[in-house]
Design a protein around this motif. Structure first.
Motif, mmCIF file in Angstrom:
data_model
loop_
_atom_site.group_PDB
_atom_site.id
_atom_site.type_symbol
_atom_site.label_atom_id
_atom_site.label_comp_id
_atom_site.label_asym_id
_atom_site.label_seq_id
_atom_site.Cartn_x
_atom_site.Cartn_y
_atom_site.Cartn_z
ATOM 1 N N ILE A 74 0.838 -1.208 0.000
ATOM 2 C CA ILE A 74 0.000 0.000 0.000
ATOM 3 C C ILE A 74 0.868 1.251 0.000
ATOM 4 N N TYR A 75 1.907 1.238 0.837
ATOM 5 C CA TYR A 75 2.814 2.386 0.936
ATOM 6 C C TYR A 75 3.491 2.654 -0.411
ATOM 7 N N LYS A 76 3.921 1.577 -1.073
ATOM 8 C CA LYS A 76 4.573 1.714 -2.381
ATOM 9 C C LYS A 76 3.607 2.286 -3.407
ATOM 10 N N GLU A 77 2.361 1.802 -3.381
ATOM 11 C CA GLU A 77 1.355 2.286 -4.326
ATOM 12 C C GLU A 77 1.053 3.759 -4.096
ATOM 13 N N VAL A 78 0.948 4.151 -2.818
ATOM 14 C CA VAL A 78 0.689 5.557 -2.490
ATOM 15 C C VAL A 78 1.839 6.443 -2.958
ATOM 16 N N CYS A 79 3.073 5.980 -2.712
ATOM 17 C CA CYS A 79 4.258 6.752 -3.135
ATOM 18 C C CYS A 79 4.302 6.901 -4.652
ATOM 19 N N GLN A 80 3.994 5.821 -5.369
ATOM 20 C CA GLN A 80 3.979 5.882 -6.830
ATOM 21 C C GLN A 80 2.901 6.838 -7.325
ATOM 22 N N SER A 81 1.741 6.798 -6.671
ATOM 23 C CA SER A 81 0.650 7.694 -7.056
ATOM 24 C C SER A 81 1.028 9.155 -6.819
ATOM 25 N N LEU A 82 1.631 9.421 -5.647
ATOM 26 C CA LEU A 82 2.060 10.787 -5.337
ATOM 27 C C LEU A 82 3.144 11.253 -6.302
ATOM 28 N N ASN A 83 4.038 10.339 -6.677
ATOM 29 C CA ASN A 83 5.104 10.671 -7.615
ATOM 30 C C ASN A 83 4.528 11.029 -8.978
ATOM 31 N N ARG A 84 3.533 10.247 -9.433
ATOM 32 C CA ARG A 84 2.880 10.546 -10.713
ATOM 33 C C ARG A 84 2.176 11.899 -10.671
ATOM 34 N N GLU A 85 1.471 12.167 -9.567
ATOM 35 C CA GLU A 85 0.772 13.441 -9.431
ATOM 36 C C GLU A 85 1.747 14.606 -9.378
ATOM 37 N N ASN A 86 2.886 14.396 -8.699
ATOM 38 C CA ASN A 86 3.894 15.445 -8.612
ATOM 39 C C ASN A 86 4.485 15.749 -9.979
ATOM 40 N N LYS A 87 4.796 14.694 -10.762
ATOM 41 C CA LYS A 87 5.333 14.893 -12.107
ATOM 42 C C LYS A 87 4.319 15.611 -12.995
ATOM 43 N N LEU A 88 3.045 15.239 -12.869
ATOM 44 C CA LEU A 88 2.005 15.891 -13.654
ATOM 45 C C LEU A 88 1.872 17.354 -13.267
ATOM 46 N N SER A 89 1.932 17.622 -11.954
ATOM 47 C CA SER A 89 1.829 18.999 -11.474
ATOM 48 C C SER A 89 2.984 19.849 -11.986
ATOM 49 N N VAL A 90 4.210 19.283 -11.948
ATOM 50 C CA VAL A 90 5.382 20.005 -12.446
ATOM 51 C C VAL A 90 5.248 20.262 -13.944
ATOM 52 N N LYS A 91 4.768 19.251 -14.676
ATOM 53 C CA LYS A 91 4.596 19.384 -16.129
ATOM 54 C C LYS A 91 3.583 20.476 -16.461
ATOM 55 N N LEU A 92 2.454 20.473 -15.746
ATOM 56 C CA LEU A 92 1.419 21.486 -15.986
ATOM 57 C C LEU A 92 1.922 22.880 -15.626
ATOM 58 N N TYR A 93 2.699 22.958 -14.544
ATOM 59 C CA TYR A 93 3.249 24.259 -14.143
ATOM 60 C C TYR A 93 4.196 24.792 -15.210
ATOM 61 N N LYS A 94 5.063 23.926 -15.725
ATOM 62 C CA LYS A 94 6.008 24.353 -16.762
ATOM 63 C C LYS A 94 5.274 24.787 -18.028
ATOM 64 N N GLN A 95 4.243 24.027 -18.401
ATOM 65 C CA GLN A 95 3.488 24.366 -19.598
ATOM 66 C C GLN A 95 2.771 25.701 -19.460
#
Length: 201
Positions: A74-95
């Motif tokens: 569960i912890y690994k899945e949560v971390c992966q989900s947060l990592n994906r959301e963080n990358k998406l947030s950074v991508k949207l911010y840059k765009q």
């Protein structure tokens, strides 16, 4: 030994506690074994003591392993989900804040900066506006790739000369530089250097 499963789940969020908890169970089991053995010396009670301690050890060992595996997954899945959301947030911010052609800040970033501008921390500010000539003509004559090449060269020149300052591509062939707490002489010198870089070699 009867620890709530909630406590187990919290403890095993960190694998570092796994070995420690096994040691605790081992010590507790030994204490129970000694207590049960010496309370009554009969062979029957001694056998019961062995069975009870062994059963407790197996039960908690299996429970610990299962809880640890479950929490880890569960912890690994949560971390992966947060990592994906963080990358998406950074991508949207840059765009939304950076120009894709030149890599400079764009008009959205400029508007945000102006809206949040704090003049209390600024002793002086210079605003340099650049309008590149003949971009449209270059695009029509040599293609948009050539026009982009010219814009990138202008942007890189601004980065080199006004390093550490806010540099924006306002749109098309328009650029803007905010130089905070920089002397007028330094700004003039930087402009002269920038103009020299743009002269045909």
């Amino acid at each position: 030994l009867y620890l709530p499963m909630v406590v187990l789940a919290i403890v095993y969020m960190s694998k570092n506690f796994l070995g420690g908890m096994y040691v605790v169970w081992l010590v507790n089991s030994i204490i129970r074994l000694v207590k049960l053995v010496f309370v009554d010396n009969s062979d029957i009670n001694r056998q019961k003591a062995y069975i009870v301690v062994l059963g407790i050890g197996i039960m908690y060992g299996v429970a610990t392993y299962m809880v640890n595996k479950m929490i880890t997954a569960i912890y690994k899945e949560v971390c992966q989900s947060l990592n994906r959301e963080n990358k998406l947030s950074v991508k949207l911010y840059k765009q939304s804040h950076y120009d894709t052609t030149t890599g400079l800040l764009n008009r959205n970033a400029y508007n945000s900066y102006v809206d949040m501008f704090d003049d209390k921390s600024v002793k002086s500010i210079a605003c340099v506006y650049i309008d590149v000539n003949e971009l449209h003509l270059r695009n029509n004559k040599y293609g948009h790739a050539a026009g982009d090449e010219m814009l990138i060269y202008v942007a890189n020149s601004l980065k080199n000369v006004f390093y550490g300052n806010k540099i924006y591509r306002m749109g098309g062939d328009e650029f803007l530089v905010f130089a905070k707490n920089v002397s007028q002489e330094t700004v003039k010198k930087n402009l002269e250097t920038f103009i020299e870089l743009l002269k045909p070699k």
